[in-house]
Motif scaffolding. Structure first.
Motif, PDB file in Angstrom:
ATOM      1  N   ALA A   1      75.900  -2.272  59.409  1.00 47.06           N
ATOM      2  CA  ALA A   1      76.380  -3.430  58.634  1.00 47.06           C
ATOM      3  C   ALA A   1      76.362  -3.105  57.140  1.00 47.06           C
ATOM      4  CB  ALA A   1      75.506  -4.644  58.933  1.00 47.06           C
ATOM      5  N   HIS A   2      75.266  -2.480  56.675  1.00 48.21           N
ATOM      6  CA  HIS A   2      75.190  -2.155  55.248  1.00 48.21           C
ATOM      7  C   HIS A   2      76.134  -1.017  54.864  1.00 48.21           C
ATOM      8  CE1 HIS A   2      71.553  -4.685  55.113  1.00 48.21           C
ATOM      9  NE2 HIS A   2      71.862  -4.794  53.840  1.00 48.21           N
ATOM     10  N   ALA A   3      76.471  -0.173  55.817  1.00 45.45           N
ATOM     11  CA  ALA A   3      77.423   0.908  55.524  1.00 45.45           C
ATOM     12  C   ALA A   3      78.866   0.393  55.561  1.00 45.45           C
ATOM     13  CB  ALA A   3      77.260   2.045  56.528  1.00 45.45           C
ATOM     14  N   GLY A   4      79.055  -0.818  56.088  1.00 45.09           N
ATOM     15  CA  GLY A   4      80.398  -1.397  56.129  1.00 45.09           C
ATOM     16  C   GLY A   4      81.206  -1.024  57.362  1.00 45.09           C
ATOM     17  N   VAL A   5      80.559  -0.416  58.364  1.00 45.75           N
ATOM     18  CA  VAL A   5      81.332   0.011  59.537  1.00 45.75           C
ATOM     19  C   VAL A   5      81.413  -1.086  60.609  1.00 45.75           C
ATOM     20  CG1 VAL A   5      81.014   2.491  59.216  1.00 45.75           C
ATOM     21  CG2 VAL A   5      79.357   1.236  60.552  1.00 45.75           C
ATOM     22  N   THR A   6      80.923  -2.273  60.262  1.00 50.89           N
ATOM     23  CA  THR A   6      81.110  -3.410  61.173  1.00 50.89           C
ATOM     24  C   THR A   6      81.760  -4.562  60.407  1.00 50.89           C
ATOM     25  OG1 THR A   6      78.854  -4.135  60.669  1.00 50.89           O
ATOM     26  CG2 THR A   6      79.148  -2.873  62.689  1.00 50.89           C
TER      27      THR A   6
ATOM     28  N   THR B   1      86.635 -12.936  56.175  1.00 49.31           N
ATOM     29  CA  THR B   1      86.252 -11.881  57.121  1.00 49.31           C
ATOM     30  C   THR B   1      86.735 -10.534  56.599  1.00 49.31           C
ATOM     31  OG1 THR B   1      86.419 -13.425  58.963  1.00 49.31           O
ATOM     32  CG2 THR B   1      86.458 -11.084  59.509  1.00 49.31           C
ATOM     33  N   LEU B   2      85.829  -9.558  56.597  1.00 49.46           N
ATOM     34  CA  LEU B   2      86.189  -8.194  56.193  1.00 49.46           C
ATOM     35  C   LEU B   2      86.234  -7.308  57.436  1.00 49.46           C
ATOM     36  CD1 LEU B   2      83.818  -7.691  53.113  1.00 49.46           C
ATOM     37  CD2 LEU B   2      86.126  -8.643  53.149  1.00 49.46           C
ATOM     38  N   ALA B   3      87.301  -6.535  57.546  1.00 41.79           N
ATOM     39  CA  ALA B   3      87.419  -5.604  58.682  1.00 41.79           C
ATOM     40  C   ALA B   3      86.442  -4.440  58.486  1.00 41.79           C
ATOM     41  CB  ALA B   3      88.843  -5.077  58.758  1.00 41.79           C
ATOM     42  N   PRO B   4      86.042  -3.769  59.569  1.00 37.51           N
ATOM     43  CA  PRO B   4      85.135  -2.620  59.424  1.00 37.51           C
ATOM     44  C   PRO B   4      85.796  -1.459  58.689  1.00 37.51           C
ATOM     45  CG  PRO B   4      85.362  -3.287  61.731  1.00 37.51           C
ATOM     46  CD  PRO B   4      86.412  -4.012  60.963  1.00 37.51           C
ATOM     47  N   TYR B   5      84.964  -0.626  58.104  1.00 45.96           N
ATOM     48  CA  TYR B   5      85.412   0.621  57.472  1.00 45.96           C
ATOM     49  C   TYR B   5      86.050   1.498  58.549  1.00 45.96           C
ATOM     50  CZ  TYR B   5      84.948   4.878  54.614  1.00 45.96           C
ATOM     51  OH  TYR B   5      85.182   6.021  53.883  1.00 45.96           O
ATOM     52  N   ASP B   6      87.227   2.050  58.240  1.00 42.98           N
ATOM     53  CA  ASP B   6      87.932   2.790  59.298  1.00 42.98           C
ATOM     54  C   ASP B   6      88.143   4.266  58.941  1.00 42.98           C
ATOM     55  OD1 ASP B   6      89.813   2.602  57.349  1.00 42.98           O
ATOM     56  OD2 ASP B   6      91.355   1.641  58.565  1.00 42.98           O
ATOM     57  N   SER B   7      87.348   4.769  57.995  1.00 46.95           N
ATOM     58  CA  SER B   7      87.489   6.191  57.656  1.00 46.95           C
ATOM     59  C   SER B   7      86.197   6.924  57.977  1.00 46.95           C
ATOM     60  CB  SER B   7      87.848   6.338  56.180  1.00 46.95           C
ATOM     61  OG  SER B   7      89.091   5.717  55.927  1.00 46.95           O
ATOM     62  N   ALA B   8      86.170   8.203  57.594  1.00 46.00           N
ATOM     63  CA  ALA B   8      85.015   9.040  57.938  1.00 46.00           C
ATOM     64  C   ALA B   8      83.852   8.799  56.977  1.00 46.00           C
ATOM     65  CB  ALA B   8      85.431  10.498  57.875  1.00 46.00           C
ATOM     66  N   LEU B   9      82.647   8.793  57.520  1.00 43.56           N
ATOM     67  CA  LEU B   9      81.438   8.726  56.691  1.00 43.56           C
ATOM     68  C   LEU B   9      80.678  10.031  56.918  1.00 43.56           C
ATOM     69  CD1 LEU B   9      79.876   5.153  56.974  1.00 43.56           C
ATOM     70  CD2 LEU B   9      80.682   6.297  54.927  1.00 43.56           C
ATOM     71  N   GLU B  10      81.203  11.088  56.338  1.00 44.00           N
ATOM     72  CA  GLU B  10      80.639  12.416  56.587  1.00 44.00           C
ATOM     73  C   GLU B  10      79.515  12.749  55.634  1.00 44.00           C
ATOM     74  OE1 GLU B  10      83.649  15.379  56.248  1.00 44.00           O
ATOM     75  OE2 GLU B  10      83.561  15.746  58.394  1.00 44.00           O
ATOM     76  N   THR B  11      78.484  13.387  56.135  1.00 43.38           N
ATOM     77  CA  THR B  11      77.488  14.005  55.261  1.00 43.38           C
ATOM     78  C   THR B  11      77.281  15.423  55.786  1.00 43.38           C
ATOM     79  OG1 THR B  11      75.800  12.971  56.626  1.00 43.38           O
ATOM     80  CG2 THR B  11      76.258  11.924  54.530  1.00 43.38           C
ATOM     81  N   ARG B  12      78.143  16.309  55.348  1.00 50.44           N
ATOM     82  CA  ARG B  12      78.088  17.694  55.825  1.00 50.44           C
ATOM     83  C   ARG B  12      77.099  18.522  55.022  1.00 50.44           C
ATOM     84  NH1 ARG B  12      83.810  19.811  55.076  1.00 50.44           N
ATOM     85  NH2 ARG B  12      83.180  21.588  56.331  1.00 50.44           N
ATOM     86  N   PHE B  13      76.797  18.068  53.808  1.00 50.76           N
ATOM     87  CA  PHE B  13      75.954  18.882  52.922  1.00 50.76           C
ATOM     88  C   PHE B  13      74.601  18.236  52.647  1.00 50.76           C
ATOM     89  CE2 PHE B  13      80.375  19.960  52.133  1.00 50.76           C
ATOM     90  CZ  PHE B  13      80.347  21.341  52.183  1.00 50.76           C
ATOM     91  N   ALA B  14      74.575  16.914  52.499  1.00 48.07           N
ATOM     92  CA  ALA B  14      73.313  16.230  52.193  1.00 48.07           C
ATOM     93  C   ALA B  14      72.512  16.027  53.476  1.00 48.07           C
ATOM     94  CB  ALA B  14      73.605  14.884  51.530  1.00 48.07           C
ATOM     95  N   GLN B  15      71.277  16.503  53.462  1.00 46.53           N
ATOM     96  CA  GLN B  15      70.396  16.367  54.631  1.00 46.53           C
ATOM     97  C   GLN B  15      69.104  15.677  54.201  1.00 46.53           C
ATOM     98  OE1 GLN B  15      71.436  17.248  57.643  1.00 46.53           O
ATOM     99  NE2 GLN B  15      73.358  17.985  56.741  1.00 46.53           N
TER     100      GLN B  15
END
Lengths: 220, 237
Positions: B95-100, B221-235
């Motif tokens: 929810a906080h990331a916006g993917v819902t 109403t806001l639609a969910p985020y529909d793109s990639a949430l990649e973290t390829r470098f940050a661990q």
């Protein structure tokens, strides 16, 4: 008694209508082509194409990873579901700035009386270049972080931050270095700026975290 | 006699067609002949359109896959309390990331281009304008924001040439823009109405006719985020 139009008159009428239609379509389509291309700069289009290629590559990778997750879940294993949820939780904590992170990146240093807008622009430049984690001095930032001005300078999410400025960015080191190079060159041309530079790091650590506010107004 | 009349009508029709063709050909000839540059630009535009279509396809696929994964996880959670607890935890993070989807009171901000000036592009809404509005809404207590339906994530970035806004891996967006925020409606309305905020945008609104307006709403109403949430470098450290 009203006279009925002859078949020939109808044929002539239809042909004339067809002629008018074809002529209008021809001329309008030509005007449309001219209008849609007016003002479009080929260089701009080339940049858009480059950005779209990169975006589509990222989306394809993400779609592939999600498809693999779905396939694994279709096996019906609870352990698999738990492992995936744990992995996603760990990744989202990184995305939302809730945990310390490390990885390759850049450190940009600027000695100048920068405004909140300058800092927002600088941080956005680094995000566009693929920054996955950001901090300004010791304050971790995400897109919803509020950078504001106060009587003495700048606040980040209500906390006072003073220059000289250090921006920490973890992400694709090549793209981040390129963005940092362009940014610091531009900053050095700004008469307000005493100094601006950057260094690339193979393993940068950002220890600060974001304090997440619970939702009060929104619900799923 | 009838045959002769039919022939006459056909002759008239053919003459009219020929005349019409000649007029059309003449009009086309009067228009500028496309130069090589125009042809190249046309090819670039077609490439952009093809890539945009591919982009929309991927984002639709990502939304669909996230939905299917959620369903499968819900089934797994029914069989295990541990999985259910994990799922609840992840739901909050999502929810906080916006993917819902997010629903609640908020503000709708509309922005449109102004009148063309003397060669400059200041009359166009640019990505910094959208970024400034989004930042102000977060400052006013937005819990979720979307621009032309594109949800903002914690990693979202704004870029694009004059008059075009690119957010994350989405397609280039053009005016009119609509920024929708769910959150503290009163505070967001107060900030949007504050004449000391969005100074550059308000100056161009006065001088160049840029459109800027906002309206509060009790239920958005806001639609969910529909793109990639990649973290390829940050661990995690």
């Amino acid at each position: 008694m009203p006279s009925r139009p002859s078949l020939n008159a109808v044929v002539v009428g239809l042909l004339s209508a067809l002629l008018a239609f074809v002529a209008v379509v021809q001329v309008r389509s030509q005007f449309e082509v001219e209008r849609s291309l007016s003002g479009v700069d080929p260089t701009t289009l080339a940049f858009l194409i480059d950005d779209l290629h990169r975006a589509n590559d990222t989306l394809a990778r993400d779609a592939g990873a999600l498809a693999a997750r779905r396939a694994a879940l279709q096996g019906g294993s609870n352990q698999e579901a738990a492992a995936q949820l744990n992995a996603e939780a760990a990744q989202l904590r990184v995305v939302e700035g809730l945990v310390p992170v490390h990885g390759p990146g850049v450190v940009v240093t600027v000695d100048a009386p920068l405004t909140p807008l300058d800092l927002q622009d600088a941080l956005d430049n680094l995000r566009v270049a693929g920054a996955e984690a950001l901090a300004l001095n010791d304050q971790r930032l995400v897109t919803s972080s509020v950078i504001n001005g106060d009587s003495e300078g700048v606040t980040v999410d209500g906390v006072s931050v003073r220059g000289p400025w250090t921006l920490w960015a973890i992400g694709d080191p090549t793209r981040l270095s390129s963005a940092a190079d362009q940014m610091t060159r531009a900053l050095r041309d700004d008469p307000r700026v005493h100094s601006a530079g950057y260094r690339a790091e193979s393993d940068l650590v950002i220890r600060s975290t974001v304090v997440q506010r619970p939702f009060v107004y929104g619900s799923a | 006699m009838t045959l002769r009349r039919t022939g006459a009508y056909l002759l008239v029709a053919l003459t009219a067609l020929t005349f019409g063709y000649l007029i059309t050909a003449q009009l086309r000839a009067e228009l500028p002949v496309p130069s090589n540059r125009v042809v190249r630009t046309e090819a670039l535009v077609r490439t952009v359109q093809d890539l945009e279509s591919t982009n929309a396809g991927y984002r639709s696929q990502i939304s669909s896959l996230r939905g299917q994964i959620d369903t499968l996880e819900a089934q797994a959670a029914q069989r295990s309390d541990t999985t259910q607890r994990l799922r609840d935890e992840v739901a909050g993070l999502r929810a906080h990331a916006g993917v819902t989807q997010l629903r609640g009171p908020g503000v709708v901000v509309d922005l449109g281009n102004g009148r063309p000036g003397a060669g400059a592009t200041d009359y166009l809404v640019n990505f910094q304008d959208i970024q400034d509005v989004v930042n102000l809404l977060f400052q006013g207590g937005a819990e979720g924001v979307a621009v032309n339906g594109h949800r903002i994530s914690p990693l979202s970035s704004f870029s694009g040439p004059a008059g075009t806004v690119v957010i994350d891996q989405g397609n280039p967006l053009n005016a009119p823009f609509q920024v929708v925020a769910v959150g503290n409606r009163n505070q967001m309305e107060h900030l949007m109405g504050d004449a000391s905020k969005l100074g550059g945008l308000r100056n161009r609104q006065r001088a160049l006719g840029l459109a800027l307006s906002f309206q509060g709403s009790p239920d958005l109403t806001l639609a969910p985020y529909d793109s990639a949430l990649e973290t390829r470098f940050a661990q995690p450290a």
